[in-house]
Scaffold this active site. Structure first.
Site, PDB file in Angstrom:
ATOM      1  N   TYR A  37     -33.875 -57.606  62.304  1.00  0.00           N
ATOM      2  CA  TYR A  37     -35.049 -57.328  61.482  1.00  0.00           C
ATOM      3  C   TYR A  37     -36.284 -58.055  62.012  1.00  0.00           C
ATOM      4  CZ  TYR A  37     -38.366 -57.075  57.676  1.00  0.00           C
ATOM      5  OH  TYR A  37     -39.513 -56.840  56.957  1.00  0.00           O
TER       6      TYR A  37
ATOM      7  N   LYS B  18     -43.324 -48.004  55.682  1.00  0.00           N
ATOM      8  CA  LYS B  18     -43.495 -47.473  54.321  1.00  0.00           C
ATOM      9  C   LYS B  18     -44.708 -46.588  54.122  1.00  0.00           C
ATOM     10  CE  LYS B  18     -40.797 -51.205  52.677  1.00  0.00           C
ATOM     11  NZ  LYS B  18     -40.614 -51.606  54.115  1.00  0.00           N
TER      12      LYS B  18
ATOM     13  N   SER C  31     -69.482 -21.756  48.746  1.00  0.00           N
ATOM     14  CA  SER C  31     -70.381 -22.573  49.557  1.00  0.00           C
ATOM     15  C   SER C  31     -71.539 -23.046  48.688  1.00  0.00           C
ATOM     16  CB  SER C  31     -70.907 -21.735  50.728  1.00  0.00           C
ATOM     17  OG  SER C  31     -72.137 -22.256  51.190  1.00  0.00           O
TER      18      SER C  31
ATOM     19  N   THR D  26     -49.626 -10.044  69.756  1.00  0.00           N
ATOM     20  CA  THR D  26     -49.306 -11.067  70.758  1.00  0.00           C
ATOM     21  C   THR D  26     -50.650 -11.415  71.390  1.00  0.00           C
ATOM     22  OG1 THR D  26     -48.957  -9.496  72.558  1.00  0.00           O
ATOM     23  CG2 THR D  26     -47.000 -10.093  71.277  1.00  0.00           C
ATOM     24  N   HIS D  27     -50.840 -12.662  71.722  1.00  0.00           N
ATOM     25  CA  HIS D  27     -52.130 -13.130  72.268  1.00  0.00           C
ATOM     26  C   HIS D  27     -53.285 -12.827  71.305  1.00  0.00           C
ATOM     27  CE1 HIS D  27     -49.924 -13.353  76.120  1.00  0.00           C
ATOM     28  NE2 HIS D  27     -49.427 -12.175  75.746  1.00  0.00           N
TER      29      HIS D  27
ATOM     30  N   ASN E 206     -64.381 -19.020  50.625  1.00  0.00           N
ATOM     31  CA  ASN E 206     -63.754 -19.759  51.725  1.00  0.00           C
ATOM     32  C   ASN E 206     -62.267 -20.058  51.469  1.00  0.00           C
ATOM     33  OD1 ASN E 206     -66.113 -19.869  53.252  1.00  0.00           O
ATOM     34  ND2 ASN E 206     -66.801 -21.746  52.244  1.00  0.00           N
TER      35      ASN E 206
ATOM     36  N   LYS F 271     -70.322 -16.643  50.102  1.00  0.00           N
ATOM     37  CA  LYS F 271     -69.108 -17.124  50.756  1.00  0.00           C
ATOM     38  C   LYS F 271     -67.915 -17.262  49.809  1.00  0.00           C
ATOM     39  CE  LYS F 271     -68.508 -18.263  54.436  1.00  0.00           C
ATOM     40  NZ  LYS F 271     -68.837 -19.479  55.183  1.00  0.00           N
TER      41      LYS F 271
ATOM     42  N   GLN G  34     -41.876 -53.391  58.118  1.00  0.00           N
ATOM     43  CA  GLN G  34     -42.606 -53.138  56.866  1.00  0.00           C
ATOM     44  C   GLN G  34     -43.571 -51.958  57.050  1.00  0.00           C
ATOM     45  OE1 GLN G  34     -43.751 -56.464  54.205  1.00  0.00           O
ATOM     46  NE2 GLN G  34     -45.849 -55.981  54.784  1.00  0.00           N
TER      47      GLN G  34
ATOM     48  N   GLU H 253     -56.918 -24.034  55.007  1.00  0.00           N
ATOM     49  CA  GLU H 253     -57.549 -24.879  56.045  1.00  0.00           C
ATOM     50  C   GLU H 253     -57.127 -26.333  55.899  1.00  0.00           C
ATOM     51  OE1 GLU H 253     -61.917 -23.598  57.117  1.00  0.00           O
ATOM     52  OE2 GLU H 253     -61.535 -23.118  55.032  1.00  0.00           O
TER      53      GLU H 253
ATOM     54  N   ASN I  79     -33.524 -58.298  53.846  1.00  0.00           N
ATOM     55  CA  ASN I  79     -33.421 -57.366  54.979  1.00  0.00           C
ATOM     56  C   ASN I  79     -32.473 -56.199  54.693  1.00  0.00           C
ATOM     57  OD1 ASN I  79     -35.087 -59.209  56.101  1.00  0.00           O
ATOM     58  ND2 ASN I  79     -33.627 -60.015  57.605  1.00  0.00           N
TER      59      ASN I  79
ATOM     60  N   SER J 248     -46.796 -56.640  50.671  1.00  0.00           N
ATOM     61  CA  SER J 248     -46.517 -55.203  50.713  1.00  0.00           C
ATOM     62  C   SER J 248     -46.389 -54.605  49.322  1.00  0.00           C
ATOM     63  CB  SER J 248     -45.243 -54.932  51.523  1.00  0.00           C
ATOM     64  OG  SER J 248     -44.152 -55.676  50.993  1.00  0.00           O
TER      65      SER J 248
HETATM   66  N1  ARG Z   1     -41.565 -56.336  52.580  1.00  0.00           N
HETATM   67  C1  ARG Z   1     -40.561 -56.465  53.569  1.00  0.00           C
HETATM   68  C2  ARG Z   1     -40.368 -55.142  54.334  1.00  0.00           C
HETATM   69  O1  ARG Z   1     -40.775 -54.170  53.836  1.00  0.00           O
HETATM   70  C3  ARG Z   1     -39.273 -56.839  52.909  1.00  0.00           C
HETATM   71  C4  ARG Z   1     -38.289 -57.517  53.803  1.00  0.00           C
HETATM   72  C5  ARG Z   1     -38.760 -58.880  54.074  1.00  0.00           C
HETATM   73  N2  ARG Z   1     -37.847 -59.595  54.903  1.00  0.00           N
HETATM   74  C6  ARG Z   1     -38.209 -60.649  55.575  1.00  0.00           C
HETATM   75  N3  ARG Z   1     -37.307 -61.195  56.333  1.00  0.00           N
HETATM   76  N4  ARG Z   1     -39.416 -61.111  55.569  1.00  0.00           N
HETATM   77  O2  ARG Z   1     -39.832 -55.111  55.434  1.00  0.00           O
END
Ligand code: ARG
Length: 457
Positions: free
Chosen positions: A315, A323, A275, A153-154, A283, A281, A320, A288, A108, A22
């Site tokens: 956990y 993120k 364009s 409205t509408h 735009n 144009k 993971q 958008e 964790n 990660s």
């Molecule tokens: N990269 C892991 C996450 O974002 C970190 C925690 C890892 N913990 C584990 N027990 N493997 O969750």
């Protein structure tokens, strides 16, 4: 070398390693990770779990790593995740003592803490960006409080409204968003550190020390929950989604109102695009794109809700997956708020076109009906008389303000000469003086009220 290699015969296969890693995205957490580790090491020192010298050496090492990443002298790469990276680098720098940092801690509770620190900052950013946007909405409202525009409205012309009242409507939406982020900031400010892997720790830690050092308001009360709780991620994504919904509506209005068909507002050239084939144009790509990006933020919300729905306590590596959606939603929200705020500050208004459009489409018919009702005609009958007048206008190709008193009186003898002043767009808007209504006075009161509420954040 993995943090967990001891139990294994062979190294992790390259494809498994690539799938599991990660660091490529959680490197964004480096500041949070080092800050939390410094607090943890300080606490271990204060509690006598590490000697003062050990804790100092660890903190100095961590601060050196922080400084080196900050100035671009240390590349964050070559490990499974940011936690392994920082620990590995620390050991490389200070040797054996560095290996004591992870005492009474697990990745964790570490990652749960890092994410909260990061999300707290992202939430502060959202609050600032919303304040800036509302600031510009207020400025535009103040400038346009004398202007009248059509209210729909509408997507059919309904009644004339004050321009400031229009901008105030969006300020109200964004104030609610601001309040949601603000409340979330308080709700998420609970520290999971000290929960360790899932069950807590047998070390004599003092969680109050780390709480204070990291600026959390309180500490989590159940270690099983604390390491697996990502409610704050889901909540951030919901707050971001609803903010994007409001911004997307404003963008849709911007696209419509700046079109040739409406022509009420103008986007400056610097915020427009052209364009490749049609030379004429101009735009509205920016609004958008904001409208389009709303979909991906919603997607991330649905993604995290789906990710967390089936994981057993506590956990699991599924977490993971919190993120990338968070980071992408954050970047999207912040860039959309910032670019639209810049565009809004530079919008120009075709005042006459807006005013003329506000009077079209028999938009003052309600005022005619109210005129009769205020003179004793039951509203339902007044509505019918006015409906007939509108049909007469359609058949004769006339507008309500162009009718003569005689024509009004043909429909009802209750009409007097003052009806002719009642049917203009300005009189219509000015007449609605109820709280939050379209009169200049009500719109000014709206501005004052928004400004006052904004100051609370
Ligand atoms: N990269 C892991 C996450 O974002 C970190 C925690 C890892 N913990 C584990 N027990 N493997 O969750």
């Amino acid at each position: 070398m993995k943090l967990w290699q001891g139990r294994f015969d062979s190294p992790e296969a390259a494809d498994a390693d690539a799938f599991n890693e990660s660091l490529s995205f959680d490197k964004k957490l480096w500041r949070a990770d080092i800050t939390a580790s410094v607090a943890h090491a300080t606490m271990l020192g204060e509690c006598g779990i590490l000697t003062k010298e050990e804790a100092d050496a660890i903190c100095d090492g961590l601060k050196g790593i922080y400084a080196d990443i900050e100035r671009g002298a240390l590349a964050v790469e070559g490990q499974e995740d940011i936690h392994s990276f920082v620990e590995g680098e620390l050991v490389a720098r200070i040797g054996q003592t560095g290996k004591k940092l992870h005492t009474a801690r697990s990745r964790n509770d570490q990652v749960a803490t890092d994410m909260r620190l990061y999300a707290r900052e992202a939430t502060d950013n959202a609050v600032s960006a919303l304040k800036a946007l509302i600031g510009v909405l207020l400025a535009r409202a103040k400038e346009t409080v004398k202007y009248i525009m059509p209210g729909f409205t509408h997507l059919r012309k309904a009644q004339p409204v004050n321009c400031a009242q229009y901008f105030n409507a969006y300020s109200e939406m964004f104030l609610r968003d601001l309040d949601r982020f603000h409340a979330l900031r308080q709700r998420m400010n609970v520290m999971p550190l000290g929960s360790a892997a899932l069950a807590g720790t047998s070390w004599p830690i003092d969680r109050e020390v780390t709480r204070r050092l990291l600026g959390f308001d309180s500490i989590s009360r159940n270690s099983l929950d604390a390491v697996s709780d990502r409610d704050f991620v889901a909540e951030y994504l919901f707050c971001a989604s609803l903010t994007m919904a409001h911004l997307s509506r404003l963008c849709e209005d911007t696209i419509l109102y700046t079109s040739e068909e409406f022509g009420y507002w103008e986007i400056p050239d610097a915020y427009s695009t052209g364009s490749s084939i049609m030379p004429q144009k101009k735009n509205p790509d920016i609004p958008e794109l904001v409208r389009g990006k709303t979909g991906r933020v919603y997607g991330h919300l649905v993604g995290i809700l789906t990710t967390i729905k089936g994981i057993p306590l506590a956990y699991n590596k599924d977490l993971q997956e919190d993120k990338e959606p968070f980071f992408d939603a954050q970047a999207t929200l912040e860039s959309c708020l910032s670019i639209y705020t810049a565009l809004l500050a530079r919008l120009t208004f075709n005042v006459n076109k807006m005013y003329d459009a506000a009077g079209e489409g028999y938009s003052t018919a309600t005022d005619v009906a109210d005129y009769l009702a205020k003179r004793g005609v039951p509203f339902r009958d007044a509505h019918a008389v006015t409906g007939k007048l509108v049909r007469y206008c359609i058949e004769q190709g006339k507008t309500l303000p162009s009718l003569t008193l005689e024509e009004f009186r043909l429909a009802s003898p209750v009409f007097d000469a003052d009806v002719l002043q009642t049917v203009t767009a300005r009189a219509s808007a000015e007449g609605r003086n109820s709280v939050g209504g379209s009169s200049t006075e009500a719109a000014k009161a709206g501005i004052a009220s928004i400004r006052k509420r904004l100051r609370q954040y």
